[in-house]
Scaffold this active site. Structure first.
Site, PDB file in Angstrom:
ATOM      1  N   LYS A  96      21.738 -30.067  34.802  1.00 18.33           N
ATOM      2  CA  LYS A  96      22.412 -29.265  35.831  1.00 18.33           C
ATOM      3  C   LYS A  96      22.558 -27.850  35.346  1.00 18.33           C
ATOM      4  O   LYS A  96      23.023 -27.607  34.229  1.00 18.33           O
ATOM      5  CB  LYS A  96      23.815 -29.868  36.102  1.00 18.33           C
ATOM      6  CG  LYS A  96      24.575 -29.150  37.208  1.00 18.33           C
ATOM      7  CD  LYS A  96      24.178 -29.651  38.569  1.00 18.33           C
ATOM      8  CE  LYS A  96      24.555 -28.705  39.705  1.00 18.33           C
ATOM      9  NZ  LYS A  96      23.548 -27.654  39.951  1.00 18.33           N
ATOM     10  N   GLN A 117      24.802 -24.086  28.716  1.00 17.48           N
ATOM     11  CA  GLN A 117      25.155 -24.890  29.892  1.00 17.48           C
ATOM     12  C   GLN A 117      25.556 -26.313  29.487  1.00 17.48           C
ATOM     13  O   GLN A 117      26.441 -26.913  30.096  1.00 17.48           O
ATOM     14  CB  GLN A 117      23.973 -24.919  30.866  1.00 17.48           C
ATOM     15  CG  GLN A 117      24.334 -25.406  32.262  1.00 17.48           C
ATOM     16  CD  GLN A 117      24.929 -24.310  33.136  1.00 17.48           C
ATOM     17  OE1 GLN A 117      24.463 -23.172  33.123  1.00 17.48           O
ATOM     18  NE2 GLN A 117      25.958 -24.627  33.887  1.00 17.48           N
ATOM     19  N   LYS A 132      18.517 -25.135  32.750  1.00 19.85           N
ATOM     20  CA  LYS A 132      18.466 -23.795  33.352  1.00 19.85           C
ATOM     21  C   LYS A 132      17.016 -23.496  33.684  1.00 19.85           C
ATOM     22  O   LYS A 132      16.106 -24.038  33.063  1.00 19.85           O
ATOM     23  CB  LYS A 132      18.981 -22.756  32.345  1.00 19.85           C
ATOM     24  CG  LYS A 132      19.509 -21.492  32.985  1.00 19.85           C
ATOM     25  CD  LYS A 132      20.955 -21.649  33.370  1.00 19.85           C
ATOM     26  CE  LYS A 132      21.462 -20.480  34.164  1.00 19.85           C
ATOM     27  NZ  LYS A 132      22.924 -20.510  34.272  1.00 19.85           N
ATOM     28  N   GLY A 171      22.034 -21.757  41.973  1.00 18.32           N
ATOM     29  CA  GLY A 171      21.747 -20.327  41.870  1.00 18.32           C
ATOM     30  C   GLY A 171      22.198 -19.745  40.545  1.00 18.32           C
ATOM     31  O   GLY A 171      22.894 -20.370  39.756  1.00 18.32           O
ATOM     32  N   ASP A 172      21.757 -18.537  40.294  1.00 19.91           N
ATOM     33  CA  ASP A 172      22.209 -17.706  39.168  1.00 19.91           C
ATOM     34  C   ASP A 172      21.843 -16.280  39.585  1.00 19.91           C
ATOM     35  O   ASP A 172      21.686 -16.014  40.794  1.00 19.91           O
ATOM     36  CB  ASP A 172      21.519 -18.151  37.855  1.00 19.91           C
ATOM     37  CG  ASP A 172      22.175 -17.573  36.596  1.00 19.91           C
ATOM     38  OD1 ASP A 172      23.194 -18.125  36.162  1.00 19.91           O
ATOM     39  OD2 ASP A 172      21.687 -16.566  36.057  1.00 19.91           O
ATOM     40  N   SER A 383      29.689 -27.175  41.923  1.00 18.40           N
ATOM     41  CA  SER A 383      28.370 -27.794  42.117  1.00 18.40           C
ATOM     42  C   SER A 383      28.484 -29.302  41.905  1.00 18.40           C
ATOM     43  O   SER A 383      27.880 -30.091  42.636  1.00 18.40           O
ATOM     44  CB  SER A 383      27.349 -27.234  41.121  1.00 18.40           C
ATOM     45  OG  SER A 383      26.806 -26.022  41.582  1.00 18.40           O
TER      46      SER A 383
HETATM   47  O1  2IT Z   1      25.779 -20.375  34.766  1.00 13.86           O
HETATM   48  C1  2IT Z   1      26.115 -21.270  35.555  1.00 13.86           C
HETATM   49  O2  2IT Z   1      26.995 -22.085  35.280  1.00 13.86           O
HETATM   50  C2  2IT Z   1      25.417 -21.333  36.847  1.00 13.86           C
HETATM   51  N1  2IT Z   1      24.522 -20.527  37.073  1.00 13.86           N
HETATM   52  C3  2IT Z   1      25.790 -22.356  37.880  1.00 13.86           C
HETATM   53  C4  2IT Z   1      25.137 -23.649  37.616  1.00 13.86           C
HETATM   54  C5  2IT Z   1      25.299 -24.674  38.706  1.00 13.86           C
HETATM   55  O3  2IT Z   1      24.591 -25.679  38.601  1.00 13.86           O
HETATM   56  O4  2IT Z   1      26.067 -24.502  39.652  1.00 13.86           O
END
Ligand code: 2IT
Length: 450
Positions: A96, A117, A132, A171-172, A383
């Site tokens: 995730k 992450q 990621k 997203g990011d 999320s």
């Molecule tokens: O950096 C992060 O935690 C995110 N870009 C969100 C990751 C997510 O799966 O919602």
């Protein structure tokens, strides 16, 4: 003992060992150094962690996928970009993490982000692994149709690697609601399944209330926990925020709502300053105008803010700084400026926005840092709520999601504080790394040496 065990001799030995397999990946080395510095004793002293080389395994992604993305622009020209997905660890749940579309995207950036992450997602207490991805592509200057074609081409390859129980992107930087819509649409078309293999979907189309706001709001809730713990409050505090994207806007909005005087926003071109503070309405007006005109100075004019070309928020006097733009945006000079201008707390809305040297200087100067993996975990937590709703068929109200987000941020703060003791002072970076590592390490060791 085998070479693998030698990596636990010292932080330097560990980083050297990582450098051998990831030469030149400086952001990844930086993230590894920082986490390993905080957890190496646990990795060494807990026998089952040491025996199964947990820390060494977590410093190498499970899988890295790299693919070509071919798309055609509005003039009929063909473009080739590179797409990536790093599936770092699924010890705690499906991989995730977000997708970043930015010219700076490369294996080093994605390895650092996917590594971080894993610990962030562990720290939330939810069942989420870490990953990621993204592409060295920018939507800036591209038409809607070009962005749509790019997203379709990107997902045409990515879809075979993801799934609701396998890997769930979101997203990011550079990937907002518009891009998620195109990506999800293409995923759904290819799989013929409404399975929720991507989060950040629109509310009313399988998305969760509050996902869009969650990272910024969560960072301010985390800050609220820190202040309350010190018998203080946000009301009346001067806050500088960097960035003007999703995290920055919602952090600024929530901070203003709770009575803070939010004096800055920024982008790559400069800093937008409003000395008497942006109101919630001001933040929303700037966001709306910026989305339309892509010029932060112009977007700030109607609310009476001034734009300093080439400026950064860190020279503006503040009590609290919330860097919410990108990695390494606060270097040692910026850290000095923050200290000189009275800053006492830095809340990382972005991932790794403070360089190693800057973090040391801030710590030595008595500034408290709320690390990104704790403070910005609200985004991935919601999320996680979106995944729960997709699986159960429930639809949560905004109040329910907000309540659950506050509880998650409180839990993250408490876990980070509980493990954060550093010579009598609380180091939340250390605490977040230790608490996050411990949970994922237990799960990883429990399954043996796989
Ligand atoms: O950096 C992060 O935690 C995110 N870009 C969100 C990751 C997510 O799966 O919602």
């Amino acid at each position: 003992m085998p070479v693998l065990d030698d990596a636990l001799d010292s932080v330097e030995a560990f980083v050297t060992w990582v450098k051998l397999r990831h030469p030149g990946e400086i952001e990844f080395h930086q993230a590894v150094r920082s986490v390993v510095g905080n957890v190496i004793d646990i990795a060494r002293d807990v026998p089952e962690f040491r025996k199964t080389a947990v820390l060494q395994r977590l410093a190498e992604p499970d899988r890295s996928i790299r693919f070509r993305v071919t798309w055609v622009d509005d003039e009929g020209e063909i473009h080739i970009n590179r797409g990536y997905r790093v599936q770092h660890s699924n010890a705690l749940g499906p991989y995730k993490g977000g997708l970043r579309f930015d010219p700076t995207v490369n294996p080093s950036i994605l390895n650092f982000l996917s590594f971080e992450q894993v610990f962030k997602n562990s720290l939330t207490g939810l069942n989420l692994g870490g990953g990621k991805g993204g592409a060295d592509f920018t939507t800036k200057g591209r038409s809607d149709n070009e962005v749509m074609r790019f997203c379709y081409a990107f997902m045409t390859e990515l879809h075979r690697h993801i799934g609701p129980r396998t890997d769930v992107p979101a997203g990011d930087i550079g990937v907002g609601s518009r891009e998620i819509g195109y990506l999800w649409g293409q995923y759904k078309r290819l799989e013929n399944q409404f399975s929720g293999a991507i989060t950040g979907k629109a509310v009313g189309a399988g998305g969760s209330e509050l996902r869009e706001e969650a990272t910024g709001y969560g960072a301010v809730y985390f800050l609220g926990e820190m202040l309350a713990d010190a018998g203080d409050e946000l009301d009346g505090k001067r806050v500088t925020v960097s960035g003007a994207g999703n995290v920055a806007i919602h952090a600024a909005e929530k901070a203003a709502e709770l009575g803070a005087i939010v004096v800055t926003l920024s982008n790559r071109k400069g800093c937008l300053i409003k000395e008497d503070g942006f109101s919630v309405q001001d933040v929303r007006a700037v966001e709306g105008a910026y989305t339309r005109c892509h010029d932060l100075g112009e977007a700030g004019e109607p609310v009476g803010a001034r734009f300093v070309e080439g400026g950064k928020p860190w020279t503006v006097a503040c009590d609290i700084a919330i860097p919410s733009a990108t990695q390494n945006e606060i270097d040692i000079e910026d850290a000095r400026a923050l200290v000189d201008n009275g800053c006492k707390i830095v809340v990382e809305g972005a991932n790794m926005p403070v360089t190693h040297d800057a973090a040391e200087l801030l710590w030595e100067s008595g500034v408290t840092i709320a690390p990104g993996k704790a403070a910005n975990a609200g985004g991935v937590a919601v999320s996680g709520f979106e995944m729960l709703q997709n699986q159960s068929g429930d639809i949560w109200t905004a109040e329910h999601a907000d309540d659950a987000l506050r509880k998650i941020m409180k839990g993250i703060f408490q876990r980070s504080k509980a493990e954060g003791d550093s010579g009598g002072r609380i180091d939340l970076c250390r605490g977040a790394d230790r608490a996050g590592f411990r949970r994922v390490a237990r799960a990883t060791a429990w399954m043996g040496a796989m």
